[in-house]
Design a protein around this motif. Structure first.
Motif, PDB file in Angstrom:
ATOM      1  N   CYS A  66       0.866  -1.170   0.000  1.00  0.00           N
ATOM      2  CA  CYS A  66       0.000   0.000   0.000  1.00  0.00           C
ATOM      3  C   CYS A  66       0.902   1.218   0.000  1.00  0.00           C
ATOM      4  CB  CYS A  66      -0.941   0.012   1.202  1.00  0.00           C
ATOM      5  SG  CYS A  66      -0.103   0.310   2.764  1.00  0.00           S
ATOM      6  N   LEU A  84      -4.478   7.097   0.091  1.00  0.00           N
ATOM      7  CA  LEU A  84      -3.877   5.802   0.450  1.00  0.00           C
ATOM      8  C   LEU A  84      -4.505   4.732  -0.434  1.00  0.00           C
ATOM      9  CD1 LEU A  84      -2.143   3.962   2.368  1.00  0.00           C
ATOM     10  CD2 LEU A  84      -4.222   3.741   3.777  1.00  0.00           C
ATOM     11  N   SER A  86      -4.114   0.501  -2.021  1.00  0.00           N
ATOM     12  CA  SER A  86      -3.462  -0.794  -2.213  1.00  0.00           C
ATOM     13  C   SER A  86      -3.353  -1.020  -3.711  1.00  0.00           C
ATOM     14  CB  SER A  86      -4.275  -1.911  -1.568  1.00  0.00           C
ATOM     15  OG  SER A  86      -4.291  -1.749  -0.159  1.00  0.00           O
ATOM     16  N   ASP A 135      -8.039   2.925  -0.297  1.00  0.00           N
ATOM     17  CA  ASP A 135      -8.324   2.312   0.997  1.00  0.00           C
ATOM     18  C   ASP A 135      -8.955   3.331   1.938  1.00  0.00           C
ATOM     19  OD1 ASP A 135      -7.207  -0.334   0.715  1.00  0.00           O
ATOM     20  OD2 ASP A 135      -5.225   0.600   0.719  1.00  0.00           O
ATOM     21  N   ALA A 144      -3.600  -3.099   4.805  1.00  0.00           N
ATOM     22  CA  ALA A 144      -3.800  -2.575   3.449  1.00  0.00           C
ATOM     23  C   ALA A 144      -2.848  -3.260   2.477  1.00  0.00           C
ATOM     24  CB  ALA A 144      -3.591  -1.063   3.431  1.00  0.00           C
ATOM     25  N   SER A 145      -1.604  -3.516   2.925  1.00  0.00           N
ATOM     26  CA  SER A 145      -0.614  -4.153   2.050  1.00  0.00           C
ATOM     27  C   SER A 145      -1.002  -5.580   1.705  1.00  0.00           C
ATOM     28  CB  SER A 145       0.754  -4.139   2.732  1.00  0.00           C
ATOM     29  OG  SER A 145       1.667  -4.936   2.008  1.00  0.00           O
TER      30      SER A 145
END
Ligand SMILES: [Zn+2]
Ligand SMILES: [Zn+2]
Length: 354
Positions: A66, A84, A86, A135, A144-145
């Motif tokens: 992310c 933000l 991903s 996100d 998120a990653s």
């Protein structure tokens, strides 16, 4: 900027200083905030036969991340600067017959970040704007990653009919464990799991498995029959790629059952098609990637609806500089997800200290 690079064909990775990438037409420039390690990255580090055949070098590795949108290529206004996001790691063509009929995950032109084009273990990366998935601002960076990887699990679980069914998950690597959680969340009646690693069986227990079995010491077929009133299971989710696990899993599949296969066997295996598939009327599904973008919306529902908490999946957080240690940890098998932070002050939990 810093990047973890495969500088030439062969084993190993090194940190290199390379120019900041410039986003092309339709692309965004992302500042990487968190990036998780996947089994594929280990193949590329080791440069095993799969990597030698599929990956290119020189190459920046990594595909789960992310980050923040910090630049737009021409024609791009969305997602806005500062978002933000991903990243969906499979870059597809958008115009072939599969892409045009809602099956973009099967696009023959697919190029994967960290395999065919520069990946995400770096300070910055460029990706098509269409591959950025905005996100919620309050989503922890490590979660998120690893959504990209969770998507493999959600896709596998959502292809067979799962609600009210007895399910067996063979292989409790991170995707297998997340599949346990997703199957429970989507209404499976019971979920059993097998693995040879005690650490991974404990993770599957923690994420909701009804029972787990050590495939190296237990007769898995008898053990699962014992907990399913001698019936076996309706659904097999195969995550190991191990020939014996596939055989045991298909033995345990009830007539008319469905198997979803995600684990790669790496080499051809033998299988009794007559008794394990044909006479059972079993259905086998091959699973690749994530459905674009159905799987991402399903993930959003599971995560934001509180049905699945991926927090326990993140067992190790390290600085990007410590990538070698991070890869060794991941290769040990005694981890959940291992997450790298280019800026260690971004870590959403304590950094790992050996
Ligand atoms: Zn992956
Ligand atoms: Zn396509």
């Amino acid at each position: 900027m810093r990047a973890i690079r495969k500088v030439a064909p062969g084993p190993g990775l090194e940190m290199a200083e390379i120019p900041l990438p410039v986003p092309g037409m339709g692309e965004v420039l992302l500042q990487v905030k968190a990036a998780s390690i996947c089994g594929t990255d280990l193949h590329v580090r080791n440069w095993d036969p799969w990597a030698a055949e599929h990956a290119v070098a020189p190459l920046t590795v990594g595909h789960e991340m992310c980050g923040i949108v910090v630049g737009h290529g021409s024609g791009v206004t969305d997602p806005p600067i500062g978002t933000l996001v991903s990243v969906e790691s499979h870059v597809v063509c958008g115009v072939c017959s599969w892409c045009r009929t809602g099956k973009g995950h099967l696009c023959p032109e697919t190029r994967i970040l960290g395999v065919h084009r520069d990946g995400v273990f770096a300070d910055f990366v460029t990706v098509p704007a269409a591959n950025a998935w905005p996100d919620p601002e309050d989503m922890p960076l490590s979660i998120a990653s690893l959504q990209e990887n969770f998507g493999n699990a959600v896709h596998t679980v959502s292809v067979p009919e799962i609600e009210g069914r007895k399910v067996l998950v063979t292989g409790c690597g991170p995707v297998g464990v997340m599949a346990v959680a997703a199957a429970k969340a989507l209404g499976a009646r019971s979920v059993y799991a097998t693995d040879v690693s005690a650490f991974r069986r404990a993770m599957a227990d923690r994420m909701g498995a009804d029972a787990t079995f050590d495939a190296s010491t237990v007769d898995v077929v008898s053990a699962v029959l014992a907990v399913t009133d001698g019936e076996g299971v309706d659904v097999l989710l195969e995550m190991s790629g191990a020939a014996r696990a596939i055989d045991n899993g298909l033995r345990l599949l009830k007539p008319g059952g469905e198997a979803a296969l995600l684990g790669l066997t790496s080499r051809p295996i033998t299988l009794d098609i007559d008794d394990r598939v044909i006479f059972k009327g079993a259905t086998l599904h091959g699973i690749v990637g994530r459905r674009l973008w159905d799987t991402w919306y399903q993930m959003r529902a599971l995560l934001r609806g509180g049905k699945v908490d991926l927090g326990p999946m993140v067992t190790h957080r390290l600085s990007l500089e410590d990538f070698d240690m991070a890869f060794d940890l991941m290769a040990s098998g005694n981890t959940g997800k291992v997450v790298l932070f280019p800026d260690p002050t971004d870590a959403d939990g304590p950094l790992y200290r050996p």
